[in-house]
Design a protein around this motif. Structure first.
Motif, PDB file in Angstrom:
ATOM      1  N   VAL A 417       0.847  -1.196   0.000  1.00 19.88           N
ATOM      2  CA  VAL A 417       0.000   0.000   0.000  1.00 19.88           C
ATOM      3  C   VAL A 417       0.878   1.239   0.000  1.00 19.88           C
ATOM      4  O   VAL A 417       1.971   1.257   0.589  1.00 19.88           O
ATOM      5  CB  VAL A 417      -0.965   0.033   1.200  1.00 19.88           C
ATOM      6  CG1 VAL A 417      -1.951  -1.120   1.142  1.00 19.88           C
ATOM      7  CG2 VAL A 417      -0.220   0.026   2.520  1.00 19.88           C
ATOM      8  N   GLU A 418       0.367   2.266  -0.663  1.00 24.54           N
ATOM      9  CA  GLU A 418       1.138   3.497  -0.817  1.00 24.54           C
ATOM     10  C   GLU A 418       0.221   4.696  -0.622  1.00 24.54           C
ATOM     11  O   GLU A 418      -0.937   4.691  -1.060  1.00 24.54           O
ATOM     12  CB  GLU A 418       1.760   3.538  -2.210  1.00 24.54           C
ATOM     13  CG  GLU A 418       2.601   4.764  -2.498  1.00 24.54           C
ATOM     14  CD  GLU A 418       3.187   4.735  -3.893  1.00 24.54           C
ATOM     15  OE1 GLU A 418       3.610   5.814  -4.372  1.00 24.54           O
ATOM     16  OE2 GLU A 418       3.219   3.638  -4.515  1.00 24.54           O
ATOM     17  N   GLY A 419       0.735   5.728   0.051  1.00 25.47           N
ATOM     18  CA  GLY A 419      -0.017   6.954   0.240  1.00 25.47           C
ATOM     19  C   GLY A 419       0.857   8.039   0.826  1.00 25.47           C
ATOM     20  O   GLY A 419       1.587   7.801   1.794  1.00 25.47           O
ATOM     21  N   SER A 420       0.818   9.224   0.214  1.00 24.64           N
ATOM     22  CA  SER A 420       1.607  10.374   0.684  1.00 24.64           C
ATOM     23  C   SER A 420       3.090  10.031   0.821  1.00 24.64           C
ATOM     24  O   SER A 420       3.763  10.478   1.769  1.00 24.64           O
ATOM     25  CB  SER A 420       1.058  10.902   2.020  1.00 24.64           C
ATOM     26  OG  SER A 420      -0.281  11.292   1.888  1.00 24.64           O
ATOM     27  N   GLY A 421       3.591   9.206  -0.085  1.00 26.19           N
ATOM     28  CA  GLY A 421       5.005   8.855  -0.076  1.00 26.19           C
ATOM     29  C   GLY A 421       5.384   7.748   0.886  1.00 26.19           C
ATOM     30  O   GLY A 421       6.541   7.337   0.934  1.00 26.19           O
ATOM     31  N   VAL A 422       4.426   7.249   1.645  1.00 30.94           N
ATOM     32  CA  VAL A 422       4.678   6.170   2.603  1.00 30.94           C
ATOM     33  C   VAL A 422       4.265   4.844   1.972  1.00 30.94           C
ATOM     34  O   VAL A 422       3.203   4.749   1.359  1.00 30.94           O
ATOM     35  CB  VAL A 422       3.894   6.387   3.912  1.00 30.94           C
ATOM     36  CG1 VAL A 422       4.083   5.214   4.868  1.00 30.94           C
ATOM     37  CG2 VAL A 422       4.342   7.694   4.574  1.00 30.94           C
ATOM     38  N   VAL A 423       5.118   3.818   2.120  1.00 27.41           N
ATOM     39  CA  VAL A 423       4.846   2.504   1.543  1.00 27.41           C
ATOM     40  C   VAL A 423       4.991   1.440   2.622  1.00 27.41           C
ATOM     41  O   VAL A 423       5.948   1.452   3.400  1.00 27.41           O
ATOM     42  CB  VAL A 423       5.805   2.183   0.376  1.00 27.41           C
ATOM     43  CG1 VAL A 423       5.534   0.783  -0.174  1.00 27.41           C
ATOM     44  CG2 VAL A 423       5.677   3.228  -0.727  1.00 27.41           C
ATOM     45  N   HIS A 424       4.018   0.537   2.689  1.00 27.52           N
ATOM     46  CA  HIS A 424       4.109  -0.638   3.563  1.00 27.52           C
ATOM     47  C   HIS A 424       3.801  -1.885   2.746  1.00 27.52           C
ATOM     48  O   HIS A 424       2.984  -1.844   1.821  1.00 27.52           O
ATOM     49  CB  HIS A 424       3.114  -0.545   4.729  1.00 27.52           C
ATOM     50  CG  HIS A 424       3.481   0.458   5.775  1.00 27.52           C
ATOM     51  ND1 HIS A 424       4.529   0.269   6.642  1.00 27.52           N
ATOM     52  CD2 HIS A 424       2.932   1.658   6.090  1.00 27.52           C
ATOM     53  CE1 HIS A 424       4.618   1.318   7.452  1.00 27.52           C
ATOM     54  NE2 HIS A 424       3.656   2.169   7.136  1.00 27.52           N
ATOM     55  N   ASN A 425       4.456  -2.994   3.088  1.00 27.98           N
ATOM     56  CA  ASN A 425       4.133  -4.254   2.432  1.00 27.98           C
ATOM     57  C   ASN A 425       3.965  -5.352   3.465  1.00 27.98           C
ATOM     58  O   ASN A 425       4.521  -5.298   4.569  1.00 27.98           O
ATOM     59  CB  ASN A 425       5.185  -4.635   1.377  1.00 27.98           C
ATOM     60  CG  ASN A 425       6.589  -4.698   1.957  1.00 27.98           C
ATOM     61  OD1 ASN A 425       6.876  -5.571   2.760  1.00 27.98           O
ATOM     62  ND2 ASN A 425       7.462  -3.784   1.542  1.00 27.98           N
ATOM     63  N   LEU A 426       3.168  -6.348   3.102  1.00 22.90           N
ATOM     64  CA  LEU A 426       2.830  -7.436   4.015  1.00 22.90           C
ATOM     65  C   LEU A 426       2.539  -8.677   3.187  1.00 22.90           C
ATOM     66  O   LEU A 426       1.853  -8.603   2.162  1.00 22.90           O
ATOM     67  CB  LEU A 426       1.590  -7.058   4.840  1.00 22.90           C
ATOM     68  CG  LEU A 426       1.033  -8.107   5.794  1.00 22.90           C
ATOM     69  CD1 LEU A 426       1.990  -8.322   6.971  1.00 22.90           C
ATOM     70  CD2 LEU A 426      -0.337  -7.670   6.319  1.00 22.90           C
ATOM     71  N   ALA A 427       3.051  -9.824   3.610  1.00 19.77           N
ATOM     72  CA  ALA A 427       2.831 -11.073   2.874  1.00 19.77           C
ATOM     73  C   ALA A 427       2.391 -12.172   3.830  1.00 19.77           C
ATOM     74  O   ALA A 427       2.794 -12.214   4.999  1.00 19.77           O
ATOM     75  CB  ALA A 427       4.107 -11.498   2.145  1.00 19.77           C
ATOM     76  N   GLY A 428       1.538 -13.050   3.307  1.00 17.77           N
ATOM     77  CA  GLY A 428       1.067 -14.167   4.115  1.00 17.77           C
ATOM     78  C   GLY A 428       0.802 -15.385   3.262  1.00 17.77           C
ATOM     79  O   GLY A 428       0.684 -15.309   2.036  1.00 17.77           O
TER      80      GLY A 428
END
Length: 526
Positions: A417-428
C-alpha cells in the motif's frame, strides 16, 4: 420456505417475499432469546431491525437457517462469526436510509444553531423570550465532517448550499479524491481546531468508540457545536456533558446514544442539548427502502442467486471453494492488518498472487482484501461485493498481479500500500497444516501466526530491548502471548511483532513510543 420477522418492518417493502408463493412469512415481535431459540429450527430466514439480537445461541439452534436479513446498515446485533461458521449468509440494506440520515443531520444542525426546540418549549410554557434564544448563522461557519462515506458526503454537499466552509476527515480519502469531492481533507487534530460545527458519520468500531472524548474536545474551538446522528458510543457522553457544563462546547445535537432508550441520560438534563430518539432512518421512504432492499436480498439467498449486500460471506463458485477457501480468511486478515499500520490516506494498493493461486480467477480474494482494508473504519457499509466500488470512490487504485512461479511457498499473497510517499508491504500464506502465517512485513522476514491483538514495534536491535518492552507492557497489565523479531542485520533496525491477550491502554502505547530505542508502535486489532 419459512421467514421469521422479529421486528416491525415496513410490510409494503416486504412485497417481494409476500408475492412469492413458496414463502411463508411469520411476524413475532418482542420475543426473548429463549422464545426465538425454541422456534428457530422451523425457519429458513430471519429478518430483524436493530431491536432483536441474533445471538450465537439462536444461530446454533437454527438448524435450517440459511440467511439473516438486517433492515438497515449496522449488523452489530447479529453474531457474524457464529453465522459465518455455520455458512449462514447475513445481508443488510446499506443504502436505503442515506437521504433520511442526511436530512436529519441537517435538520438537527439548523435546530442546534437557532435553538429551535428550546424556544418552542418556552412558548409552550406561555413565555415569549426572543433574547434568550439568539442563535448563529451557518453561513461562513466551518463544518467538520468526520467520515466521508455516503452520508458524510451528502451532508457536506448540503452544507455548502448554506455557504458553509466544509472540511473533512476520512483515512481512506486521499488528496486526489478530496479534490473531486471539493472538500478539504485534513487530519483529526486540524479538523477539530478549525471547525465551528462537528458532525460524525462513522460506524461503531473499536477504533471509533469514544473518538470524541475529553482529550479530543480539548483540541476544539471554544464554543464548538457537536452532532452525532451516526452511532451511539462514538462520543464519550460523560466527557461531552462535562465540556458543555464547562462552556467549552456551546451545544450538542444527539440522535443516538450508547445505551438506548436513553430517557435517563444526563445529557438530556442540559438545556444546550437537543436530542431525538434515534430517528435518523425514520422516514416513510427510508423504512420502505430498507425493507424492500433486504427482502429482495433474502429472497435471492433462498433461491441460490447472487446477492450484492452479503456482509459476511463472499461469492465463490463451488469448484473453487476447496482451492481458495482457506485463503479467504487470510486475505481479510492481510487487508485489516495493513490498513492499521498505514497512517496516511491510501492512494494505491498492489496485490501480488504467487504460486498455484495464480491459475484461478481471484476476484473473490481481491474483494476480500479490499473489504479487510476498508472495514476497520467503514465497518458494515463495506462488504465483499461493494468493496471495489467503495475503494474506487475513495480514489484508491487497485492493481492485481499474478505469477505462478514461486520458490519458498506453494502460494503467497503480498500486499503493498502506498499513500503520501509512505509505503508498507505485508505477505502471508497458508501452511500445509492449514495454519495462516504472516511471513513478511516491510521487507522483514518472519513466521508469525496472526492473533486478534498485536503490537508492531520498530526498534533498535540491541540487547535488553525485548525485556524493556515487556516491562512496559507488564506495568499496564498487558500479558504477552507470543513475540517474534524480524531483522536484516545485527545492530540495525528490527521489527518486533507481539501477540497480546487484549487491547492496549493508550498510556501504555505512549510509554512505549517515548522509550529510548523505539521508533514507533502500532496496535493492530484483527
Amino acid at each position: 420456505m419459512r421467514v421469521l420477522v422479529c421486528d416491525p418492518i415496513e410490510q409494503e417493502g416486504l412485497e417481494a417475499l409476500y408475492e412469492d408463493p413458496t414463502m411463508e412469512i411469520v411476524h413475532k415481535y418482542k420475543s426473548t432469546e429463549e422464545e426465538i431459540i425454541a422456534i428457530a429450527p422451523e425457519y429458513d430466514a430471519i429478518l430483524v431491525r436493530s431491536a432483536t439480537k441474533i445471538t450465537k445461541a439462536i444461530i446454533d439452534s437454527a438448524t435450517n437457517l440459511k440467511v439473516i436479513g438486517r433492515a438497515g446498515v449496522g449488523v452489530d446485533n447479529i453474531d457474524l462469526d457464529a453465522a459465518t461458521l455455520k455458512g449462514i449468509v447475513v445481508v443488510n440494506a446499506p443504502d436505503g436510509n442515506t437521504i433520511a440520515a442526511t436530512e436529519h443531520t441537517i435538520g438537527m444542525m439548523l435546530a442546534l444553531a437557532r435553538n429551535i426546540p428550546q424556544a418552542y418549549f418556552k412558548l409552550q410554557e406561555k413565555v415569549w423570550d426572543r433574547k434568550a434564544f439568539t442563535g448563529v448563522e451557518l453561513r461562513n461557519k466551518t463544518l467538520g465532517v468526520v467520515g466521508l462515506g455516503k452520508i458524510g458526503r451528502q451532508v457536506a454537499q448540503r452544507a455548502k448550499a448554506f455557504q458553509m466552509n466544509v472540511v473533512g476527515y476520512d483515512p481512506y480519502v486521499n488528496k486526489e479524491r478530496s479534490v473531486e469531492l471539493d472538500i478539504e481533507v485534513m487530519d483529526l487534530k486540524e479538523l477539530f481546531a478549525a471547525s465551528d460545527f462537528i458532525t460524525v458519520h462513522l460506524p461503531k468500531t473499536e477504533e471509533t468508540m469514544g473518538m470524541i472524548n475529553a482529550e479530543t474536545i480539548a483540541m476544539m474551538k471554544d464554543g464548538v457545536r457537536i452532532l452525532n446522528c451516526a452511532r451511539g458510543g462514538i462520543i464519550d457522553e460523560p466527557a461531552l456533558y462535562d465540556a458543555i457544563k464547562a462552556g467549552k462546547v456551546k451545544g450538542a445535537a444527539i440522535d443516538v446514544f450508547l445505551k438506548e432508550p436513553a430517557i435517563d441520560n444526563p445529557l438530556l438534563e442540559l438545556p444546550e442539548v437537543i436530542a431525538t430518539p434515534h430517528l435518523g432512518a425514520s422516514t416513510e421512504e427510508a423504512q420502505f427502502s430498507v425493507a424492500k432492499d433486504v427482502a429482495e436480498e433474502v429472497l435471492k439467498v433462498l433461491k441460490g442467486e447472487p446477492v450484492k449486500n452479503a456482509v459476511n460471506i463472499p461469492s465463490i463458485s463451488q469448484e473453487l471453494i476447496n482451492e481458495l477457501g482457506p485463503y479467504i480468511g487470510l486475505s481479510e486478515t492481510l487487508g485489516k492488518f495493513i490498513a492499521q499500520i498505514m497512517d496516511k490516506p491510501i492512494e494505491k494498493i498492489k496485490i501480488n498472487y504467487n504460486g498455484n493461486l495464480a491459475k484461478y480467477d481471484l476476484t473473490t480474494l481481491t474483494n476480500t482484501i479490499l473489504k479487510g482494508l476498508l472495514r476497520p473504519v467503514l465497518a458494515d457499509s463495506v462488504n465483499y461485493v461493494n468493496a471495489p466500488i467503495v475503494a474506487k470512490n475513495r480514489g484508491i487504485k487497485v492493481e492485481e498481479i499474478k505469477t505462478e512461479s514461486l520458490k519458498n511457498y506453494a502460494n503467497l499473497i503480498t500486499l503493498e500500500v502506498e499513500g503520501s510517499g509512505v509505503v508498507h508491504n505485508l505477505a502471508g500464506t497458508i501452511f500445509s497444516n492449514g495454519e495462516a502465517k504472516l511471513v513478511q512485513l516491510d521487507n522483514y522476514s518472519m513466521d508469525t501466526t496472526p492473533t486478534k491483538h498485536m503490537l508492531i514495534v520498530p526498534h533498535n536491535d540491541k540487547p535488553g530491548m525485548i525485556g524493556h518492552i515487556g516491562n512496559i507492557l507488564g506495568k499496564y497489565d498487558v500479558n504477552v502471548a507470543g513475540m517474534q523479531v524480524g531483522r536484516k542485520e545485527i545492530g540495525g533496525v528490527a521489527i518486533m511483532i507481539i501477540s497480546i491477550d487484549h487491547s492496549v491502554p493508550t498510556e501504555a502505547l505512549e510509554a512505549m513510543c517515548t522509550a529510548e530505542g523505539i521508533f514507533d508502535v502500532r496496535y493492530v486489532c484483527l
